[in-house]
Design a protein around this motif. Sequence first.
Motif, PDB file in Angstrom:
ATOM      1  N   LYS A 166       0.775  -1.218  -0.066  1.00 16.21           N
ATOM      2  CA  LYS A 166      -0.202  -0.083  -0.007  1.00 16.21           C
ATOM      3  C   LYS A 166       0.967   1.187   0.142  1.00 16.21           C
ATOM      4  O   LYS A 166       1.915   1.254   0.808  1.00 16.21           O
ATOM      5  N   GLN A 167       0.473   2.254  -0.912  1.00 18.10           N
ATOM      6  CA  GLN A 167       1.327   3.366  -0.917  1.00 18.10           C
ATOM      7  C   GLN A 167       0.691   4.518   0.069  1.00 18.10           C
ATOM      8  O   GLN A 167      -0.633   4.468   0.241  1.00 18.10           O
ATOM      9  N   PRO A 168       1.363   5.298   0.622  1.00 15.29           N
ATOM     10  CA  PRO A 168       0.955   6.305   1.328  1.00 15.29           C
ATOM     11  C   PRO A 168       0.056   7.374   0.549  1.00 15.29           C
ATOM     12  O   PRO A 168       0.467   7.607  -0.419  1.00 15.29           O
ATOM     13  N   LYS A 169      -0.927   7.935   1.113  1.00 20.49           N
ATOM     14  CA  LYS A 169      -1.745   8.769   0.511  1.00 20.49           C
ATOM     15  C   LYS A 169      -1.168  10.237   0.249  1.00 20.49           C
ATOM     16  O   LYS A 169      -0.296  10.556   0.924  1.00 20.49           O
ATOM     17  N   LYS A 170      -1.190  10.693  -0.794  1.00 16.66           N
ATOM     18  CA  LYS A 170      -0.532  11.763  -1.356  1.00 16.66           C
ATOM     19  C   LYS A 170      -1.217  12.812  -0.697  1.00 16.66           C
ATOM     20  O   LYS A 170      -2.424  13.065  -0.278  1.00 16.66           O
ATOM     21  N   GLN A 171      -0.167  13.800  -0.057  1.00 14.40           N
ATOM     22  CA  GLN A 171      -0.813  14.919   0.732  1.00 14.40           C
ATOM     23  C   GLN A 171      -1.292  16.004  -0.494  1.00 14.40           C
ATOM     24  O   GLN A 171      -0.339  16.215  -1.114  1.00 14.40           O
ATOM     25  N   ALA A 172      -2.257  16.698  -0.103  1.00 14.34           N
ATOM     26  CA  ALA A 172      -2.747  17.655  -0.935  1.00 14.34           C
ATOM     27  C   ALA A 172      -1.652  18.945  -0.775  1.00 14.34           C
ATOM     28  O   ALA A 172      -1.425  19.475   0.623  1.00 14.34           O
TER      29      ALA A 172
END
Length: 64
Positions: free
Chosen positions: A13-19
Amino acid sequence: MSGCKGGKKKPLKQPKKQAKEMDKEDKVFKQKQKEEQKKLEELKAKAVGKGPLATVGIKKPGKK
């Protein structure tokens, strides 16, 4: 000897991209792109109504 050796492995699982926060320059650039897109859409609508620009096809020599 049964096991799950074959088949696809589950991807990590990839970490969520921060806006990322937008700078003023980014906002201006996005606004400019939207305006250009609107202009292109308007030009496309006008061009569709007129029909083909070049109606002259391949000229064939005729008999005299």
